[in-house]
Design an enzyme around this catalytic site. Sequence first.
Site, PDB file in Angstrom:
ATOM      1  N   TYR A  87     -14.995  -6.086 -23.998  1.00 29.37           N
ATOM      2  CA  TYR A  87     -15.147  -6.966 -25.160  1.00 29.37           C
ATOM      3  C   TYR A  87     -15.145  -6.136 -26.449  1.00 29.37           C
ATOM      4  CZ  TYR A  87     -17.108 -10.316 -28.451  1.00 29.37           C
ATOM      5  OH  TYR A  87     -17.308 -11.120 -29.546  1.00 29.37           O
ATOM      6  N   LYS A 108     -12.478  -6.225 -29.688  1.00 27.61           N
ATOM      7  CA  LYS A 108     -12.843  -6.495 -31.081  1.00 27.61           C
ATOM      8  C   LYS A 108     -12.512  -5.307 -31.994  1.00 27.61           C
ATOM      9  CE  LYS A 108     -14.146 -10.766 -30.728  1.00 27.61           C
ATOM     10  NZ  LYS A 108     -13.432 -11.845 -31.435  1.00 27.61           N
TER      11      LYS A 108
HETATM   12  P1  NDP Z   1     -17.926 -20.366 -28.337  1.00 27.21           P
HETATM   13  O1  NDP Z   1     -17.869 -19.959 -26.891  1.00 27.21           O
HETATM   14  O2  NDP Z   1     -18.986 -21.305 -28.777  1.00 27.21           O
HETATM   15  O3  NDP Z   1     -16.512 -20.911 -28.801  1.00 27.21           O
HETATM   16  C1  NDP Z   1     -15.328 -20.269 -28.441  1.00 27.21           C
HETATM   17  C2  NDP Z   1     -14.165 -21.133 -28.852  1.00 27.21           C
HETATM   18  O4  NDP Z   1     -12.965 -20.452 -28.492  1.00 27.21           O
HETATM   19  C3  NDP Z   1     -14.169 -22.456 -28.148  1.00 27.21           C
HETATM   20  O5  NDP Z   1     -13.786 -23.462 -29.059  1.00 27.21           O
HETATM   21  C4  NDP Z   1     -13.106 -22.285 -27.072  1.00 27.21           C
HETATM   22  O6  NDP Z   1     -12.470 -23.542 -26.854  1.00 27.21           O
HETATM   23  C5  NDP Z   1     -12.148 -21.336 -27.768  1.00 27.21           C
HETATM   24  N1  NDP Z   1     -11.298 -20.618 -26.835  1.00 27.21           N
HETATM   25  C6  NDP Z   1     -11.650 -19.757 -25.865  1.00 27.21           C
HETATM   26  N2  NDP Z   1     -10.560 -19.345 -25.196  1.00 27.21           N
HETATM   27  C7  NDP Z   1      -9.494 -19.963 -25.777  1.00 27.21           C
HETATM   28  C8  NDP Z   1      -8.103 -19.950 -25.530  1.00 27.21           C
HETATM   29  N3  NDP Z   1      -7.562 -19.223 -24.536  1.00 27.21           N
HETATM   30  N4  NDP Z   1      -7.304 -20.712 -26.321  1.00 27.21           N
HETATM   31  C9  NDP Z   1      -7.825 -21.456 -27.314  1.00 27.21           C
HETATM   32  N5  NDP Z   1      -9.127 -21.510 -27.594  1.00 27.21           N
HETATM   33  C10 NDP Z   1      -9.963 -20.767 -26.818  1.00 27.21           C
HETATM   34  O7  NDP Z   1     -18.051 -18.970 -29.105  1.00 27.21           O
HETATM   35  P2  NDP Z   1     -18.261 -18.595 -30.656  1.00 27.21           P
HETATM   36  O8  NDP Z   1     -18.070 -19.748 -31.537  1.00 27.21           O
HETATM   37  O9  NDP Z   1     -19.515 -17.825 -30.730  1.00 27.21           O
HETATM   38  O10 NDP Z   1     -17.063 -17.561 -30.799  1.00 27.21           O
HETATM   39  C11 NDP Z   1     -16.060 -17.667 -31.770  1.00 27.21           C
HETATM   40  C12 NDP Z   1     -15.563 -16.269 -32.117  1.00 27.21           C
HETATM   41  O11 NDP Z   1     -16.647 -15.522 -32.662  1.00 27.21           O
HETATM   42  C13 NDP Z   1     -15.047 -15.471 -30.910  1.00 27.21           C
HETATM   43  O12 NDP Z   1     -13.889 -14.759 -31.300  1.00 27.21           O
HETATM   44  C14 NDP Z   1     -16.198 -14.518 -30.617  1.00 27.21           C
HETATM   45  O13 NDP Z   1     -15.757 -13.338 -29.982  1.00 27.21           O
HETATM   46  C15 NDP Z   1     -16.716 -14.269 -32.022  1.00 27.21           C
HETATM   47  N6  NDP Z   1     -18.081 -13.746 -32.093  1.00 27.21           N
HETATM   48  C16 NDP Z   1     -19.156 -14.483 -31.635  1.00 27.21           C
HETATM   49  C17 NDP Z   1     -20.434 -13.948 -31.705  1.00 27.21           C
HETATM   50  C18 NDP Z   1     -21.631 -14.682 -31.197  1.00 27.21           C
HETATM   51  O14 NDP Z   1     -22.702 -14.073 -31.092  1.00 27.21           O
HETATM   52  N7  NDP Z   1     -21.552 -15.968 -30.888  1.00 27.21           N
HETATM   53  C19 NDP Z   1     -20.681 -12.625 -32.280  1.00 27.21           C
HETATM   54  C20 NDP Z   1     -19.495 -11.969 -32.750  1.00 27.21           C
HETATM   55  C21 NDP Z   1     -18.254 -12.520 -32.659  1.00 27.21           C
HETATM   56  P3  NDP Z   1     -11.884 -24.063 -25.458  1.00 27.21           P
HETATM   57  O15 NDP Z   1     -12.810 -23.566 -24.382  1.00 27.21           O
HETATM   58  O16 NDP Z   1     -11.885 -25.558 -25.638  1.00 27.21           O
HETATM   59  O17 NDP Z   1     -10.512 -23.507 -25.395  1.00 27.21           O
END
Ligand code: NDP
Length: 257
Positions: A166, A170
């Site tokens: 991961y 990033k």
């Molecule tokens: P969530 O798991 O709540 O949301 C992730 C989103 O990404 C969902 O809407 C999911 O939708 C979508 N997703 C995952 N895989 C795919 C795919 N193959 N195609 C399209 N959509 C996809 O996580 P967060 O909101 O926390 O994460 C959002 C971003 O923030 C990510 O890039 C994460 O790495 C980053 N981040 C998060 C942190 C945290 O602590 N939460 C910290 C640092 C960075 P669906 O399953 O419907 O496709």
Amino acid sequence: AGQRLAGKTILITGASAGIGQACALEFALAQPHDLRLILAARRVDTIREIAAAITKQVGDGVKILPLQLDVSKPDEVRTFVDKLPEEFKNIDVLINNAGGVRGVETAGNIAEADINVMFDTNVTGLINVTQAVLPIFFARPDGGAGDIVNIGSIAGREPYAGGSIYCATKAAVRSFTDSLRRETINTKIRVMEVDPGATETEFSVVRFRGDKAKADATYAGMEPLTAQDIAEVIVFNVTRRQNVVVADSLIFPTVQA
Ligand code: NDP
């Protein structure tokens, strides 16, 4: 500053949950009168519900297109722009947010399938979506215009044990963002990175493969950020004057254990 969004079309990937979902609402609240949102993720039914809730809250000045798009599938990404309805084709702002983490195994033990999901989504997916949208930006006058916000992570700067893949994805996002900014430096294209720290979303549940108790334990002894906290920063950055690029934002909770 929200008025700077008037007439714009914004594509948010990963808009069915967490930070992406919060972004959709924050953009809609910032410009409720004249905005188009393309909300993309795999769970399109969830997006339809989110779209209905936003419309209920802000009215129909915000036109929302729910889009089923798996960013890890190159064929889907290659064709989605062509398939967009005409009124949503002219994308101005891309929020590359889709992504996540699978597992907490050490580098020697992580399964190939998990490595592939993380790289295919967080890195190749983000690059492919960017490539699909860039021609729209470059077609504009003066060498091009448009905004790209890539969601990285504090993990891309501060790698931790159990996060090797991961963290590597990033770090790759960070590197890609910086290269792209330099490649577009003579245009009006703004390339920005937003790196969240611990933010309470479905993210941690996905990391622990659905084990909610383990996911909750991640936040023991601290008050995590909310998805709205991150969305507010993203909207702020995008609504700066055209000549201002907030290139890099690192956000974490004030009090961490
Ligand atoms: P969530 O798991 O709540 O949301 C992730 C989103 O990404 C969902 O809407 C999911 O939708 C979508 N997703 C995952 N895989 C795919 C795919 N193959 N195609 C399209 N959509 C996809 O996580 P967060 O909101 O926390 O994460 C959002 C971003 O923030 C990510 O890039 C994460 O790495 C980053 N981040 C998060 C942190 C945290 O602590 N939460 C910290 C640092 C960075 P669906 O399953 O419907 O496709």
